[in-house]
Design a protein around this motif. Structure first.
Motif, PDB file in Angstrom:
ATOM      1  N   ALA A   2      -7.020  -6.574 -22.571  1.00  0.00           N
ATOM      2  CA  ALA A   2      -7.407  -7.959 -22.279  1.00  0.00           C
ATOM      3  C   ALA A   2      -8.927  -8.072 -22.143  1.00  0.00           C
ATOM      4  O   ALA A   2      -9.584  -7.149 -21.640  1.00  0.00           O
ATOM      5  N   PRO A   3      -9.500  -9.200 -22.579  1.00  0.00           N
ATOM      6  CA  PRO A   3     -10.959  -9.352 -22.527  1.00  0.00           C
ATOM      7  C   PRO A   3     -11.504  -9.630 -21.128  1.00  0.00           C
ATOM      8  O   PRO A   3     -12.704  -9.565 -20.912  1.00  0.00           O
ATOM      9  N   ALA A   4     -10.617  -9.943 -20.177  1.00  0.00           N
ATOM     10  CA  ALA A   4     -11.086 -10.279 -18.832  1.00  0.00           C
ATOM     11  C   ALA A   4     -10.089  -9.763 -17.800  1.00  0.00           C
ATOM     12  O   ALA A   4      -8.914  -9.539 -18.094  1.00  0.00           O
ATOM     13  N   ALA A   5     -10.589  -9.573 -16.593  1.00  0.00           N
ATOM     14  CA  ALA A   5      -9.747  -9.106 -15.493  1.00  0.00           C
ATOM     15  C   ALA A   5      -9.090 -10.303 -14.796  1.00  0.00           C
ATOM     16  O   ALA A   5      -9.560 -11.435 -14.889  1.00  0.00           O
ATOM     17  N   SER A   6      -8.001 -10.021 -14.104  1.00  0.00           N
ATOM     18  CA  SER A   6      -7.308 -11.039 -13.314  1.00  0.00           C
ATOM     19  C   SER A   6      -6.952 -10.448 -11.967  1.00  0.00           C
ATOM     20  O   SER A   6      -6.929  -9.217 -11.797  1.00  0.00           O
ATOM     21  N   GLU A   7      -6.681 -11.301 -11.008  1.00  0.00           N
ATOM     22  CA  GLU A   7      -6.353 -10.837  -9.666  1.00  0.00           C
ATOM     23  C   GLU A   7      -4.898 -10.389  -9.595  1.00  0.00           C
ATOM     24  O   GLU A   7      -4.005 -11.103 -10.048  1.00  0.00           O
ATOM     25  N   LYS A   8      -4.696  -9.194  -9.038  1.00  0.00           N
ATOM     26  CA  LYS A   8      -3.356  -8.655  -8.827  1.00  0.00           C
ATOM     27  C   LYS A   8      -3.270  -8.098  -7.410  1.00  0.00           C
ATOM     28  O   LYS A   8      -4.239  -7.547  -6.883  1.00  0.00           O
ATOM     29  N   GLN A   9      -2.077  -8.231  -6.829  1.00  0.00           N
ATOM     30  CA  GLN A   9      -1.875  -7.734  -5.478  1.00  0.00           C
ATOM     31  C   GLN A   9      -1.273  -6.341  -5.541  1.00  0.00           C
ATOM     32  O   GLN A   9      -0.282  -6.098  -6.226  1.00  0.00           O
ATOM     33  N   SER A  10      -1.879  -5.387  -4.833  1.00  0.00           N
ATOM     34  CA  SER A  10      -1.392  -4.011  -4.828  1.00  0.00           C
ATOM     35  C   SER A  10      -0.180  -3.873  -3.927  1.00  0.00           C
ATOM     36  O   SER A  10       0.198  -4.805  -3.202  1.00  0.00           O
ATOM     37  N   ALA A  11       0.441  -2.679  -3.967  1.00  0.00           N
ATOM     38  CA  ALA A  11       1.611  -2.419  -3.124  1.00  0.00           C
ATOM     39  C   ALA A  11       1.260  -2.504  -1.643  1.00  0.00           C
ATOM     40  O   ALA A  11       2.127  -2.748  -0.803  1.00  0.00           O
ATOM     41  N   LEU A  12      -0.019  -2.314  -1.323  1.00  0.00           N
ATOM     42  CA  LEU A  12      -0.467  -2.385   0.069  1.00  0.00           C
ATOM     43  C   LEU A  12      -0.885  -3.795   0.476  1.00  0.00           C
ATOM     44  O   LEU A  12      -1.335  -4.011   1.597  1.00  0.00           O
ATOM     45  N   GLY A  13      -0.752  -4.741  -0.464  1.00  0.00           N
ATOM     46  CA  GLY A  13      -1.098  -6.116  -0.156  1.00  0.00           C
ATOM     47  C   GLY A  13      -2.552  -6.462  -0.412  1.00  0.00           C
ATOM     48  O   GLY A  13      -2.999  -7.555  -0.071  1.00  0.00           O
ATOM     49  N   LEU A  14      -3.302  -5.545  -1.037  1.00  0.00           N
ATOM     50  CA  LEU A  14      -4.706  -5.793  -1.325  1.00  0.00           C
ATOM     51  C   LEU A  14      -4.845  -6.531  -2.655  1.00  0.00           C
ATOM     52  O   LEU A  14      -4.132  -6.234  -3.616  1.00  0.00           O
ATOM     53  N   VAL A  15      -5.760  -7.476  -2.715  1.00  0.00           N
ATOM     54  CA  VAL A  15      -6.026  -8.202  -3.955  1.00  0.00           C
ATOM     55  C   VAL A  15      -7.084  -7.435  -4.744  1.00  0.00           C
ATOM     56  O   VAL A  15      -8.181  -7.176  -4.246  1.00  0.00           O
TER      57      VAL A  15
END
Length: 413
Positions: free
Chosen positions: A296-309
């Motif tokens: 993908a040409p850009a990053a997006s926000e994802k939530q980790s298993a620990l709840g971190l964005v």
């Protein structure tokens, strides 16, 4: 006597200790060794990915209304053109019939406004004109005769005047009959703008009918392709709005893996890179080969298993080989190899220790421990490449902190 015996015993004990110490020093140190040879080393990292179909489509409602029929269920095979969902379009049907009736009425009014006179009426009036023309011709001839006689003094002035009046009456009669024909024809030609008015009414009604016909057709939602139903998002009796997702459909047998990588990891990932995909199992893990298809040409926000964005970049991996056992939504581990070197001497990182402003390892040469300075290269999580200092066949002591280990110490592997 007793004192001499005591000293003798102490002497024997001391001699035993010294002898044992000498014996121990002369014994080789037992150590675990590894023999290094050229091999391949790869620097890898793993990230969890999700199986997605190569071809899938979400079906949306183009029309709002009440769901009357849901014709599919999850997991069902479906063909292109099969009915998926039907909405209640009864009200649209009534409106459509009403507009069609209005259009028929307007078309009827237009026919009446532009109707042509009956052919018999036109023919009758044309015959009347012909008769008037004959009468006028006869009156003129009679007048010419009377005029000549009047000039000769053969007829009176009264007779002359009557002949002249007869011509004028015949002319008036012809004019009246011609005007009657013109009036008859004008009655079939409405006022200016009437034709444009009817045209506008017809176009407006036709546009409304076309719109309702389109909405009526949208009341039945069909499968856009062959495949299998992945999701069903509506129920019979439910009222939905236009744009509501109705169902998801995918084509089995062709799958990708979508994995989201951290920015520092994705820098080294390029389309065309080969990867290893592992499906973990209680019985036996299954490995698949894959190729990076897209980054993908850009990053997006994802939530980790620990709840971190976290900011992550989506990478799409194309799976090779037989993937029929996979299903959409399965989680797999994707192993990316960022560096690979062939024919390198590799040792565990734990055997290397700081030495004289550099690094060194313990090696066994001629049966004795020797500190060997080395130059390291590529590192992985567990291993390191020795660029200089070792040769193929060298034996390296695994535990550099082994008790009793020192230079010159005999070592038994």
């Amino acid at each position: 006597m007793k004192k001499g015996l005591r000293w003798g015993l102490w002497g024997i004990l001391l001699a035993g200790i010294i002898g044992y110490s000498i014996y121990t020093m002369l014994q080789p140190l037992k150590a675990e060794l590894i023999e290094v040879h050229p091999q391949t080393i790869a620097k890898t990292f793993r990230e969890e990915g999700v199986v997605v179909p190569k071809l899938e489509k979400e079906i949306y409602a183009s029309l709002g209304g009440k769901v009357t029929v849901v014709n599919v269920e999850v997991g069902q095979d479906i063909s292109k053109g099969d009915l998926v969902v039907q909405l209640d379009t009864e009200e649209i049907g009534h409106q459509l019939n009403q507009l069609r009736g209005q259009l028929a009425s307007v078309e009827g009014q237009e026919l009446q406004a532009f109707r042509q006179p009956y052919g018999s009426q036109v023919a009758q009036q044309q015959l009347a004109i012909q008769q008037a023309e004959v009468q006028l011709d006869a009156a003129r001839k009679e007048f010419d005769r009377v005029k000549a006689l009047h000039q000769a003094g053969a007829v009176s002035q009264e007779t002359y005047d009557q002949a002249e009046i007869a011509v004028k009456q015949a002319e008036n009669l012809l004019f009246q009959q011609e005007q009657a024909l013109m009036l008859l024809m004008e009655q079939s030609d409405p006022p200016t703008g009437t034709r444009e008015q009817f045209s506008g009414l017809r176009q407006a009604l036709a546009a409304q009918i076309a719109l309702l016909e389109s909405q009526l057709a949208k009341g039945k939602i069909y499968a856009p392709m062959d495949g299998k139903i992945k999701t069903v998002n509506v129920k019979e009796g439910e009222v939905i709005a236009a744009g509501t997702p109705i169902a998801g459909i995918f084509r089995p047998g062709g799958y990708d893996v979508e994995v989201f990588l951290l920015a520092e990891d994705v820098v080294q990932v390029k389309p065309g890179m080969k990867v290893k995909v592992i499906q973990e199992s209680n019985a036996k893990d299954t490995a698949y080969e894959g190729t990076v298809a897209k980054v993908a040409p850009a990053a997006s926000e994802k939530q980790s298993a620990l709840g971190l964005v976290e900011r992550r970049v989506k990478v799409t991996v194309d799976l090779d080989g037989d993937v029929n056992t996979l299903r959409p939504g399965y989680t797999l581990d994707v192993e990316f190899t960022t560096h690979r070197q062939e024919g390198k001497l590799v040792v565990p990182k734990t055997v290397v220790f700081p030495y004289d402003k550099g690094d060194a390892v313990w090696v066994v040469r001629e049966g004795k421990a020797v500190i060997q300075p080395v130059t390291t290269g590529l590192e992985t999580g567990t291993d390191v490449v020795i660029e200089e200092g070792l040769q193929s066949g060298d034996r390296v002591i695994i535990n550099p902190k082994l008790e009793g280990l020192k230079e010159g110490k005999k070592v038994a592997g």
